[in-house]
Design an enzyme around this catalytic site. Sequence first.
Site, PDB file in Angstrom:
ATOM      1  CE  LYS A 107      -4.843  47.594  -6.457  1.00  0.00           C
ATOM      2  NZ  LYS A 107      -3.615  46.833  -6.185  1.00  0.00           N
TER       3      LYS A 107
HETATM    4  C1  LIG Z   1      -3.319  45.870  -7.007  1.00  0.00           C
HETATM    5  C2  LIG Z   1      -1.877  45.549  -7.102  1.00  0.00           C
HETATM    6  C3  LIG Z   1      -1.345  44.888  -8.207  1.00  0.00           C
HETATM    7  C4  LIG Z   1      -2.206  44.418  -9.339  1.00  0.00           C
HETATM    8  O1  LIG Z   1      -2.745  45.495 -10.061  1.00  0.00           O
HETATM    9  P1  LIG Z   1      -4.003  45.276 -11.022  1.00  0.00           P
HETATM   10  O2  LIG Z   1      -4.380  46.604 -11.486  1.00  0.00           O
HETATM   11  O3  LIG Z   1      -5.062  44.615 -10.204  1.00  0.00           O
HETATM   12  O4  LIG Z   1      -3.526  44.378 -12.113  1.00  0.00           O
HETATM   13  C5  LIG Z   1       0.018  44.692  -8.253  1.00  0.00           C
HETATM   14  N1  LIG Z   1       0.823  45.077  -7.248  1.00  0.00           N
HETATM   15  C6  LIG Z   1       0.344  45.710  -6.168  1.00  0.00           C
HETATM   16  C7  LIG Z   1       1.284  46.098  -5.086  1.00  0.00           C
HETATM   17  C8  LIG Z   1      -1.014  45.979  -6.056  1.00  0.00           C
HETATM   18  O5  LIG Z   1      -1.485  46.597  -4.968  1.00  0.00           O
END
Ligand SMILES: *Cc1c(COP(=O)(O)O)cnc(C)c1O
Length: 433
Positions: A107
């Site tokens: 993210k």
């Molecule tokens: C947010 C997140 C996900 C899921 O991603 P999405 O875009 O919500 O499907 C998977 N793994 C980690 C470590 C995350 O932080």
Amino acid sequence: MRYISTRGGPPVAIEQAIMGGTANDGGLYVPESLPAINLRSFDQATDLPDVALKFLEPFFAGSSLSGPLADLCRAAFSFPIPLRPLETAPGTLKVLELFHGPTAAFKDVGARFLAHAMERIIAADRANTGPVTVLVATSGDTGGAVAAAYHRRPGTRVVVLFPDGRVSPRQQHQLTCWGDNVTSLAVRGEFDDCQRLVKAAFADPVLRTRHRLCSANSINVGRLLPQAAYYAHASLLHWQATGRPLSFIVPTGNLGNGFACVWARRVGLPIGRIILATNANTTIPDYLATGQWLPRPSVPTLASAMDVGEPSNMERLRGLCVDVEAVRQEVSAMPVTDALIRTTIIDEYRRHRLAWCPHTATALHVYRELPAAERSARDWAVVATAHAAKFDTIVEPLLGVSVAVPPELAAILQRPTQVEHVDAELDELIAHL
Ligand SMILES: *Cc1c(COP(=O)(O)O)cnc(C)c1O
């Protein structure tokens, strides 16, 4: 390029799509039409920021961000996103490591790009009437990445809501160690409660205007686009090396990461199959199996950043498709239980002496479950969404070893923390806005 809501309505400029987050009709912004990108246009692009720039150019064409786009890409893609080879038999298996940013999860990419984009949009706004408030619900990783990306950025303040007791201790640290323009609220409830509060605040026109509310959730198109760019980069690297498309297995919660991969393939990148790995929150696999879209409350799992019962970005994916059969052509999906997450973390450590986080483990498990013919017929990349050290309290007891903390994460863990607890009520949120 202009952007429209998944529910119709008039097209808007990308600046408005980024600052608005969701469309006024409640839909999600998507490009009016997806560009077609010729792979030859990447010939001169040598590194990740260059590829990201080439990939993103058509999406920003004609906007105030197209001039600064190269700078935005350099600022956002400032850490490596390696495609690490893991196995060559029975087929090619690589890992796309998305966790080398400041908060050790994918993210960081979207959050950093969005923060830099918003800063430019705000600075160019002559009618600027005070700071904008970036309001975010997080199941763990979004909030930390957004807080890190916006911390001390002029013109913005950040309010993060996270479910109390449902995030890992190190995630909580990353959410609560900022101060200055960042406020973190521990909500007595689940992620879905946090998301509901954020939606309620956005739905209130008075609040929205008074606080100049902006979203930084994965529904924001300004986060999805840079995520699509790393799929472009990884698939191009693989294509240039082998002449073959790369198939991805993506750990999935709200479907931001997986859907970004679909966009990258739609505009012409050499991407094969896309498989979504979920945890015990099975709304997507159930939909693909039955054709019935049945959102439900989330259940807590070891892969907590994927504890989403109503994956928002499904609206975008369904918008690209005429029916569920067409959705099945785009993606498949497989759920993974907590028990299998545990055994996968242990098995993969035995196999390669590598520690993976619980989210990444879902994708590794799905890879191991593929029919042997399917594993050898295609080249695969498992997407590693977070560093195992972020989930040390889960991973270390399973492995009986300690996982080394990457330096960026270590720096954040040095900072003191401060947290406020609130009930899952809109009034309590308003009091903190
Ligand atoms: C947010 C997140 C996900 C899921 O991603 P999405 O875009 O919500 O499907 C998977 N793994 C980690 C470590 C995350 O932080």
